[in-house]
Design an enzyme around this catalytic site. Sequence first.
Site, PDB file in Angstrom:
ATOM      1  N   HIS A 163       0.754  -1.177  -0.058  1.00  0.00           N
ATOM      2  CA  HIS A 163      -0.200  -0.044  -0.030  1.00  0.00           C
ATOM      3  C   HIS A 163       0.835   1.128  -0.030  1.00  0.00           C
ATOM      4  O   HIS A 163       1.753   1.428   0.597  1.00  0.00           O
ATOM      5  CB  HIS A 163      -0.873   0.115   1.273  1.00  0.00           C
ATOM      6  CG  HIS A 163      -0.363   0.048   2.673  1.00  0.00           C
ATOM      7  ND1 HIS A 163       0.136   1.143   3.072  1.00  0.00           N
ATOM      8  CD2 HIS A 163      -0.271  -1.110   3.369  1.00  0.00           C
ATOM      9  CE1 HIS A 163       0.432   0.687   4.515  1.00  0.00           C
ATOM     10  NE2 HIS A 163       0.322  -0.583   4.558  1.00  0.00           N
ATOM     11  N   ASP A 194       0.066   4.512   1.177  1.00  0.00           N
ATOM     12  CA  ASP A 194      -0.075   5.329   2.214  1.00  0.00           C
ATOM     13  C   ASP A 194       0.705   4.851   3.362  1.00  0.00           C
ATOM     14  O   ASP A 194       0.986   3.706   3.623  1.00  0.00           O
ATOM     15  CB  ASP A 194      -1.459   5.725   2.696  1.00  0.00           C
ATOM     16  CG  ASP A 194      -2.191   4.186   3.123  1.00  0.00           C
ATOM     17  OD1 ASP A 194      -1.733   3.258   2.356  1.00  0.00           O
ATOM     18  OD2 ASP A 194      -2.949   4.325   4.153  1.00  0.00           O
ATOM     19  N   ASP A 225       6.627   0.966   7.048  1.00  0.00           N
ATOM     20  CA  ASP A 225       5.161   0.355   6.826  1.00  0.00           C
ATOM     21  C   ASP A 225       4.375   1.116   5.836  1.00  0.00           C
ATOM     22  O   ASP A 225       3.759   2.335   6.253  1.00  0.00           O
ATOM     23  CB  ASP A 225       4.509   0.175   7.997  1.00  0.00           C
ATOM     24  CG  ASP A 225       3.047  -0.318   8.209  1.00  0.00           C
ATOM     25  OD1 ASP A 225       2.758  -0.819   7.179  1.00  0.00           O
ATOM     26  OD2 ASP A 225       2.348   0.041   9.139  1.00  0.00           O
ATOM     27  N   GLU A 260      -4.917   2.231   3.088  1.00  0.00           N
ATOM     28  CA  GLU A 260      -4.689   0.860   4.003  1.00  0.00           C
ATOM     29  C   GLU A 260      -4.884   1.326   5.287  1.00  0.00           C
ATOM     30  O   GLU A 260      -5.526   0.506   5.990  1.00  0.00           O
ATOM     31  CB  GLU A 260      -3.620   0.185   3.399  1.00  0.00           C
ATOM     32  CG  GLU A 260      -3.517  -1.488   4.190  1.00  0.00           C
ATOM     33  CD  GLU A 260      -2.821  -1.396   5.592  1.00  0.00           C
ATOM     34  OE1 GLU A 260      -2.879  -2.607   6.094  1.00  0.00           O
ATOM     35  OE2 GLU A 260      -2.521  -0.363   5.998  1.00  0.00           O
ATOM     36  N   GLU A 261      -4.173   2.347   5.818  1.00  0.00           N
ATOM     37  CA  GLU A 261      -4.166   2.599   7.034  1.00  0.00           C
ATOM     38  C   GLU A 261      -5.403   3.135   7.855  1.00  0.00           C
ATOM     39  O   GLU A 261      -5.453   3.223   8.993  1.00  0.00           O
ATOM     40  CB  GLU A 261      -2.866   3.537   7.466  1.00  0.00           C
ATOM     41  CG  GLU A 261      -1.564   3.012   6.879  1.00  0.00           C
ATOM     42  CD  GLU A 261      -1.074   1.876   7.647  1.00  0.00           C
ATOM     43  OE1 GLU A 261      -1.745   1.487   8.642  1.00  0.00           O
ATOM     44  OE2 GLU A 261       0.066   1.593   7.602  1.00  0.00           O
ATOM     45  N   ASP A 289       3.700  -7.046   3.347  1.00  0.00           N
ATOM     46  CA  ASP A 289       3.163  -5.857   4.485  1.00  0.00           C
ATOM     47  C   ASP A 289       3.071  -6.504   5.848  1.00  0.00           C
ATOM     48  O   ASP A 289       2.522  -6.301   6.634  1.00  0.00           O
ATOM     49  CB  ASP A 289       1.724  -5.242   4.400  1.00  0.00           C
ATOM     50  CG  ASP A 289       1.546  -4.228   5.068  1.00  0.00           C
ATOM     51  OD1 ASP A 289       2.450  -3.682   5.780  1.00  0.00           O
ATOM     52  OD2 ASP A 289       0.393  -3.965   4.970  1.00  0.00           O
ATOM     53  N   HIS A 298       3.550   2.802  13.323  1.00  0.00           N
ATOM     54  CA  HIS A 298       2.692   4.012  13.461  1.00  0.00           C
ATOM     55  C   HIS A 298       2.949   4.767  14.821  1.00  0.00           C
ATOM     56  O   HIS A 298       2.241   5.393  15.069  1.00  0.00           O
ATOM     57  CB  HIS A 298       1.084   3.202  14.086  1.00  0.00           C
ATOM     58  CG  HIS A 298       0.617   2.285  12.720  1.00  0.00           C
ATOM     59  ND1 HIS A 298      -0.397   1.513  12.956  1.00  0.00           N
ATOM     60  CD2 HIS A 298       0.896   1.919  11.710  1.00  0.00           C
ATOM     61  CE1 HIS A 298      -0.763   0.823  11.853  1.00  0.00           C
ATOM     62  NE2 HIS A 298       0.327   1.046  11.097  1.00  0.00           N
TER      63      HIS A 298
END
Length: 488
Positions: free
Chosen positions: A78, A80, A117, A147-148, A171, A460
């Site tokens: 992904h 983003d 990530d 995705e996030e 991922d 994150h």
Amino acid sequence: MANNNLHALAPQELWANFSALNAVPRASKKEERVIAFMIDFGKSLGLEVTEDHVGNVLIKKAATVGMEDRKTVVLQSHLDMVHQKNNDTIFDFDTQGIDMFVDGDWVKAKGTTLGADNGIGVATIMTILASQELEHPAIEALFTIDEETGMTGAMGLQGGVLTGDILLNLDTEEDDELDIGCAGGIDVTATKSYQEEASPSGAVAFEIVVKGLNGGHSGIEIHKGLGNANKIMNRLLYKSYDEFGLQLATLNGGSLRNAIPRESTATVIVSSEHEDNFASDLAPLIEAIKTEFKTVDGGLTISIEKLTTVPAAVLSAQDQELLINAIYAAHNGVYRVSADFEDLVETSNNIAKVSVGDGKMSIKCLTRSSVESSKIDLAQSLEAGFSIAGFDVVFSGSYPGWTPNADSEILEVLKRIYIEQHEEEPKVVACHAGLECGILGTNYPEMDMISFGPTILGAHSPAERVSISSVQKYWEFVKQILKEIPKK
């Protein structure tokens, strides 16, 4: 711009692509620039490039000579990334590229999330597409968006777009794991309006700040017992209301649903009679909380500072009590551990963001589970508690989990290659993160899927980092997998 001290790292092409990607702002739901970047990249190679109606980018590359009889592979990551920064970091995610640096075996970012990530996965696919030397079957490179914060890219991908037989999702964040299943999720949002009332005369104001927590991925790291800034702040407010008649003016804790909240700030008032002992009387509770979390969150700080200005308005006593009780009662953390997979969190909830101000309150959660009925059970449990407190509760963004396929052909290929390269077996697991495989599988049920990747820690959060040696290990794994894709 990305720091160029990555240029000497191996594999050079992969790190160069990661640096180029990280120079492009790419927050979830703000992917216009990175979509354009990826389209331009594919076209510069003379490859077939398409963008679908939601913004996913598909780049196709033919098989190398001698590999035409192998199954077509979908390589998927992904575009983003989670945008998080420390409070004392001055950084504009809308205009600046990630500022990276090398620290021993780790690549890190200065005060922000790194974007490994899933940027390492994207950079891997870019490197394969650009290579004139790697052996590989026909490739469909799928770069999804958002995705996030909703997986809307994977959800929007229509059937019939992909023709591949195998999907390799890049991922996963432990380099000795092969993921064959994951959790689904649902957003739980509780909102309520309240009537502000004037602050009483003779009141004094304080700012309470909870910070210094590690935070992290609200799925993969939920089992670690990390501190949740919203729950910690709520304990302080609960005690202060009971003992000092504290009244809340504003509250802001956490940010994104998929990040364990690291910081929370509250503006409160108390009667002037408590001015001198408010902070000192809370000190025992503060020390108790810090002791509870010293092993996993040793950097936790809780400060109470007197303000020079008293806020004009606060919550009513009733609204405040309902808010604090609702948060106290709401489950946070692991709800159930799987009975079928060892050490797998089955169901959890993250109380991700709490905000109070201007007559409105909101509590935002992300509930995850690898069992659909358990996911809905916990979401409804939260709904029941918030509803009792007078909140309106909305479910949104629900996405399915990915059911493991123990008979996967590509799983056996990857296990064999891993054993040959490292003389030990990989861990075959299901994870508590939300991978896109489950969603993609709804339109492509016959596609054989597996997820893997290099070691990434602290995703994150501004503590995010990726292991350089692990990327090298993972890259050798990827190259050999492409050579050994089964025949059609």
